[in-house]
Design a protein around this motif. Structure first.
Motif, PDB file in Angstrom:
ATOM      1  N   GLN A 121       0.838  -1.195   0.000  1.00 52.23           N
ATOM      2  CA  GLN A 121       0.000   0.000   0.000  1.00 52.23           C
ATOM      3  C   GLN A 121       0.878   1.251   0.000  1.00 52.23           C
ATOM      4  O   GLN A 121       0.610   2.222  -0.723  1.00 52.23           O
ATOM      5  N   ILE A 122       1.940   1.247   0.815  1.00 53.49           N
ATOM      6  CA  ILE A 122       2.889   2.357   0.831  1.00 53.49           C
ATOM      7  C   ILE A 122       3.553   2.503  -0.535  1.00 53.49           C
ATOM      8  O   ILE A 122       3.687   3.611  -1.069  1.00 53.49           O
ATOM      9  N   ALA A 123       3.978   1.368  -1.105  1.00 60.82           N
ATOM     10  CA  ALA A 123       4.675   1.396  -2.395  1.00 60.82           C
ATOM     11  C   ALA A 123       3.810   2.024  -3.477  1.00 60.82           C
ATOM     12  O   ALA A 123       4.299   2.802  -4.307  1.00 60.82           O
ATOM     13  N   ALA A 124       2.524   1.711  -3.489  1.00 61.71           N
ATOM     14  CA  ALA A 124       1.632   2.288  -4.497  1.00 61.71           C
ATOM     15  C   ALA A 124       1.555   3.800  -4.355  1.00 61.71           C
ATOM     16  O   ALA A 124       1.484   4.526  -5.352  1.00 61.71           O
ATOM     17  N   LYS A 125       1.590   4.285  -3.122  1.00 64.21           N
ATOM     18  CA  LYS A 125       1.530   5.731  -2.905  1.00 64.21           C
ATOM     19  C   LYS A 125       2.849   6.414  -3.274  1.00 64.21           C
ATOM     20  O   LYS A 125       2.859   7.599  -3.647  1.00 64.21           O
ATOM     21  N   LEU A 126       3.956   5.704  -3.179  1.00 67.48           N
ATOM     22  CA  LEU A 126       5.245   6.267  -3.590  1.00 67.48           C
ATOM     23  C   LEU A 126       5.368   6.346  -5.104  1.00 67.48           C
ATOM     24  O   LEU A 126       6.183   7.123  -5.622  1.00 67.48           O
ATOM     25  N   GLN A 127       4.592   5.538  -5.843  1.00 60.16           N
ATOM     26  CA  GLN A 127       4.581   5.547  -7.305  1.00 60.16           C
ATOM     27  C   GLN A 127       5.980   5.360  -7.894  1.00 60.16           C
ATOM     28  O   GLN A 127       6.351   5.991  -8.896  1.00 60.16           O
ATOM     29  N   GLY A 128       6.782   4.500  -7.260  1.00 59.05           N
ATOM     30  CA  GLY A 128       8.106   4.184  -7.785  1.00 59.05           C
ATOM     31  C   GLY A 128       9.172   5.212  -7.472  1.00 59.05           C
ATOM     32  O   GLY A 128      10.336   5.038  -7.848  1.00 59.05           O
ATOM     33  N   GLU A 129       8.831   6.271  -6.773  1.00 56.87           N
ATOM     34  CA  GLU A 129       9.784   7.328  -6.429  1.00 56.87           C
ATOM     35  C   GLU A 129      10.108   7.266  -4.944  1.00 56.87           C
ATOM     36  O   GLU A 129       9.259   6.955  -4.119  1.00 56.87           O
ATOM     37  N   GLY A 130      11.369   7.598  -4.601  1.00 56.88           N
ATOM     38  CA  GLY A 130      11.780   7.562  -3.206  1.00 56.88           C
ATOM     39  C   GLY A 130      12.283   6.191  -2.809  1.00 56.88           C
ATOM     40  O   GLY A 130      12.630   5.354  -3.642  1.00 56.88           O
ATOM     41  N   VAL A 131      12.299   5.949  -1.492  1.00 64.79           N
ATOM     42  CA  VAL A 131      12.856   4.714  -0.942  1.00 64.79           C
ATOM     43  C   VAL A 131      11.851   4.096   0.020  1.00 64.79           C
ATOM     44  O   VAL A 131      11.317   4.779   0.896  1.00 64.79           O
ATOM     45  N   LEU A 132      11.607   2.815  -0.146  1.00 65.36           N
ATOM     46  CA  LEU A 132      10.796   2.058   0.803  1.00 65.36           C
ATOM     47  C   LEU A 132      11.675   0.983   1.423  1.00 65.36           C
ATOM     48  O   LEU A 132      12.189   0.116   0.720  1.00 65.36           O
ATOM     49  N   VAL A 133      11.868   1.049   2.732  1.00 64.25           N
ATOM     50  CA  VAL A 133      12.596   0.015   3.470  1.00 64.25           C
ATOM     51  C   VAL A 133      11.574  -0.765   4.274  1.00 64.25           C
ATOM     52  O   VAL A 133      10.794  -0.184   5.033  1.00 64.25           O
ATOM     53  N   VAL A 134      11.553  -2.081   4.090  1.00 62.60           N
ATOM     54  CA  VAL A 134      10.622  -2.930   4.831  1.00 62.60           C
ATOM     55  C   VAL A 134      11.441  -3.928   5.646  1.00 62.60           C
ATOM     56  O   VAL A 134      12.425  -4.476   5.173  1.00 62.60           O
ATOM     57  N   ASN A 135      11.022  -4.155   6.866  1.00 63.23           N
ATOM     58  CA  ASN A 135      11.771  -5.030   7.767  1.00 63.23           C
ATOM     59  C   ASN A 135      10.816  -5.922   8.532  1.00 63.23           C
ATOM     60  O   ASN A 135       9.707  -5.512   8.917  1.00 63.23           O
ATOM     61  N   ASP A 136      11.258  -7.148   8.767  1.00 60.16           N
ATOM     62  CA  ASP A 136      10.548  -8.032   9.689  1.00 60.16           C
ATOM     63  C   ASP A 136      11.576  -8.950  10.332  1.00 60.16           C
ATOM     64  O   ASP A 136      12.482  -9.448   9.653  1.00 60.16           O
ATOM     65  N   ILE A 137      11.440  -9.186  11.624  1.00 61.97           N
ATOM     66  CA  ILE A 137      12.456  -9.966  12.335  1.00 61.97           C
ATOM     67  C   ILE A 137      12.278 -11.465  12.121  1.00 61.97           C
ATOM     68  O   ILE A 137      13.182 -12.239  12.430  1.00 61.97           O
ATOM     69  N   HIS A 138      11.135 -11.890  11.591  1.00 63.86           N
ATOM     70  CA  HIS A 138      10.855 -13.314  11.429  1.00 63.86           C
ATOM     71  C   HIS A 138      11.254 -13.765  10.030  1.00 63.86           C
ATOM     72  O   HIS A 138      10.591 -13.423   9.048  1.00 63.86           O
ATOM     73  N   SER A 139      12.305 -14.569   9.937  1.00 60.31           N
ATOM     74  CA  SER A 139      12.806 -14.988   8.633  1.00 60.31           C
ATOM     75  C   SER A 139      11.792 -15.817   7.864  1.00 60.31           C
ATOM     76  O   SER A 139      11.729 -15.757   6.629  1.00 60.31           O
ATOM     77  N   ASP A 140      10.959 -16.591   8.566  1.00 62.74           N
ATOM     78  CA  ASP A 140       9.981 -17.418   7.869  1.00 62.74           C
ATOM     79  C   ASP A 140       8.874 -16.580   7.242  1.00 62.74           C
ATOM     80  O   ASP A 140       8.268 -16.971   6.240  1.00 62.74           O
ATOM     81  N   ARG A 141       8.605 -15.411   7.797  1.00 56.57           N
ATOM     82  CA  ARG A 141       7.559 -14.532   7.263  1.00 56.57           C
ATOM     83  C   ARG A 141       8.075 -13.621   6.158  1.00 56.57           C
ATOM     84  O   ARG A 141       7.288 -13.087   5.365  1.00 56.57           O
ATOM     85  N   VAL A 142       9.376 -13.425   6.092  1.00 57.45           N
ATOM     86  CA  VAL A 142       9.950 -12.517   5.099  1.00 57.45           C
ATOM     87  C   VAL A 142       9.745 -13.051   3.682  1.00 57.45           C
ATOM     88  O   VAL A 142       9.619 -12.280   2.729  1.00 57.45           O
ATOM     89  N   LYS A 143       9.680 -14.378   3.526  1.00 58.30           N
ATOM     90  CA  LYS A 143       9.469 -14.949   2.192  1.00 58.30           C
ATOM     91  C   LYS A 143       8.157 -14.456   1.587  1.00 58.30           C
ATOM     92  O   LYS A 143       8.096 -14.102   0.401  1.00 58.30           O
ATOM     93  N   ALA A 144       7.105 -14.446   2.384  1.00 56.98           N
ATOM     94  CA  ALA A 144       5.816 -13.944   1.898  1.00 56.98           C
ATOM     95  C   ALA A 144       5.889 -12.457   1.601  1.00 56.98           C
ATOM     96  O   ALA A 144       5.277 -11.968   0.638  1.00 56.98           O
ATOM     97  N   LEU A 145       6.643 -11.723   2.415  1.00 57.27           N
ATOM     98  CA  LEU A 145       6.822 -10.288   2.199  1.00 57.27           C
ATOM     99  C   LEU A 145       7.476 -10.021   0.850  1.00 57.27           C
ATOM    100  O   LEU A 145       7.015  -9.183   0.063  1.00 57.27           O
TER     101      LEU A 145
END
Length: 504
Positions: A121-145
């Motif tokens: 949702q954030i990425a769509a609002k950035l429209q490809g401009e700027g920087v989006l950093v996404v983090n999650d501490i759970h390695s098993d959940r990062v695959k879905a991310l």
């Protein structure tokens, strides 16, 4: 809902809401669930999608791109889902990013990002401009991310799998906007996922409150002056909601609540025994939490959320030096018995490769792409894998990096193999060679199942100036929206759709 609510939860909600409103709250559990999807405006215009949608849609009033769809419809089983045109999302969960007020070109952090609904949702609002950093501490959940970011064609995201305290030195004062969709006791999930009731009974509210307290303090260090934090949970507990915000405000004088309109207000009157220590917060902080918001399932069509918007005063600086705060968090973690890996060690991505020839990638780009959607000057290679890293990104050495940017493909033995992420991030107009199948064409479904297709050369869309044969890679689209790669030769399209993504 088939299971009864936990008795302790019922008692608590009766005490907080009172008998009359609790009955309304309880009745909402018997109402039909509301199902939602959010149009991915990074790929398709909201009104354009609404006009051609195969589903009956009704607008979600608090989310510009959000819609309700009817129970029984299956948007996850339509080719448009595989084209990344929308994300299936619970309607009240769309509110926090709307309140973050993201603008193209900003630097944004989603601190607890998996599985990626709010990140996309954030990425769509950035429209490809700027920087989006996404983090999650759970390695098993990062695959879905990662998969969801790739599915929706996000080009400017960096994916981390690290503890927030290790991010502070790298990102001190870096972000314009930060979302904390905090781990919580999940009381708002009881109707949607009944197994959450068992987890609620096993985990204490205090356990989640301790994590939330740290996340807020860490985010404060990484936010630039004049920036905004949105804190949200899907729980009703005041210990995890108003109490967290009141305590944060008392410890961070450079922050203030930005009042939210249009939803039920936060409840300063719930900062009392036996749920909270009424003497723990200043009267100013207590009053301020009335400007936060509660999305109640008996007052709107959604499962429920709590949201607070926190603005950081321009020019006041962080509450503490980033290095000092980072050291404090590491020391606290060690005291609890969890020893974080020293900086510069751990499961970090290897240093960018040197001496890797980009000629195969440049040749692929010249042959297949009308323009260069990724700047070659920002390409970084890790081993044989090439990524387009967002401009303005600081050095990530020492962090656990899953994706340092848009994954372009692999440079392997003198040839370039384009990634599925590259295909999903492209637009039809950017490709010199493409095949666009109608969603009603039975070959569209066969492609998504991984089958080889019969395709006449006349069906391959080509650059008018291209004189070579149509053989080789082409971008495969459904109703002009990319879904993957194929290789065409002599009337046959070899399917390059990844096995793990295929329609089952």
């Amino acid at each position: 809902m088939t299971k009864p609510l936990p008795p302790l939860f019922r008692e608590k909600m009766i005490d907080l809401l009172g008998e009359n409103e609790f009955e309304q709250f309880l009745t909402s559990y018997e109402d039909p669930r509301s199902f939602g999807l959010r149009v991915n405006t990074g790929k398709v215009d909201r009104d354009e999608f609404a006009s051609q949608s195969p589903f009956h849609l009704e607008a979600v009033t608090w989310a510009a791109e959000g819609f309700y769809y009817e129970e029984g419809e299956r948007p996850g089983k339509h080719p448009y889902y595989h084209a990344g045109l929308y994300y299936i999302q619970e309607p009240s969960a769309m509110a926090p990013v709307e309140l973050l007020q993201v603008k193209p070109g900003e630097r944004v952090l989603d601190l607890c990002a998996a599985p990626g609904g709010k990140s996309t949702q954030i990425a769509a609002k950035l429209q490809g401009e700027g920087v989006l950093v996404v983090n999650d501490i759970h390695s098993d959940r990062v695959k879905a991310l990662v998969k969801n970011l790739e599915l929706l064609g996000v080009r400017n995201a960096v994916v981390l799998n690290d503890k927030p305290e290790r991010m502070l030195n790298v990102f001190g004062g870096y972000f314009d906007k930060i979302l904390i969709d905090a781990p919580c006791s999940g009381e708002g999930m009881f109707r949607k996922e009944e197994e959450m009731m068992g987890q609620w009974e096993r985990h204490s509210v205090q356990e989640f409150a301790a994590m939330q307290r740290e996340l807020l303090a860490q985010a404060a260090v990484m936010l630039a002056p004049g920036g905004r934090i949105v804190y949200s949970t899907c729980t009703f507990s005041p210990e995890e909601n108003e109490a967290q915000i009141a305590e944060f405000l008392d410890k961070h004088s450079d922050f203030a609540v930005v009042p939210i309109e249009g939803f039920a207000p936060g409840r300063p009157d719930w900062l009392r025994e036996p749920w909270c220590d009424s003497n723990a917060y200043s009267s100013k902080a207590k009053a301020a939490v009335a400007g936060t918001a509660r999305l109640w399932p008996h007052r709107l069509r959604g499962e429920g959320h709590y949201v607070a918007v926190l603005g950081k005063g321009a020019g006041t600086g962080a509450s503490a030096n980033a290095s000092d705060v980072a050291a404090d968090f590491v020391a606290a973690a060690e005291k609890r018995g969890g020893r974080p890996a020293p900086r510069g060690k751990g499961r970090a991505v290897a240093a960018p490769s040197t001496g890797v020839s980009l000629e195969p990638l440049e040749a692929f780009s010249g042959e297949l792409l009308r323009s260069e959607p990724f700047a070659l000057g920002r390409l970084v290679c890790y081993g044989e894998h090439a990524y387009a890293s967002p401009a303005g990104l600081p050095e990530l050495h020492g962090l656990k990096v899953v994706r340092p940017g848009w994954y372009i493909g692999a440079l392997h033995r003198g040839r370039f193999e384009p990634s599925h992420a590259l295909a999903m991030g492209l637009r039809l107009r950017e490709a010199k060679r493409a095949l666009s199948l109608a969603s009603s064409d039975e070959r569209a479904l066969r492609y998504l199942k991984g089958e080889t297709l019969e395709v006449a050369e006349s069906e391959i869309l080509r650059d008018p100036q291209e004189t070579q044969a149509a053989k080789g890679y082409c971008l495969v689209c459904i109703d002009d929206h990319p879904v993957g790669w194929g290789k065409w030769l002599d009337g046959m399209l070899k399917n390059e759709y990844p096995p793990g993504w295929r329609w089952t």
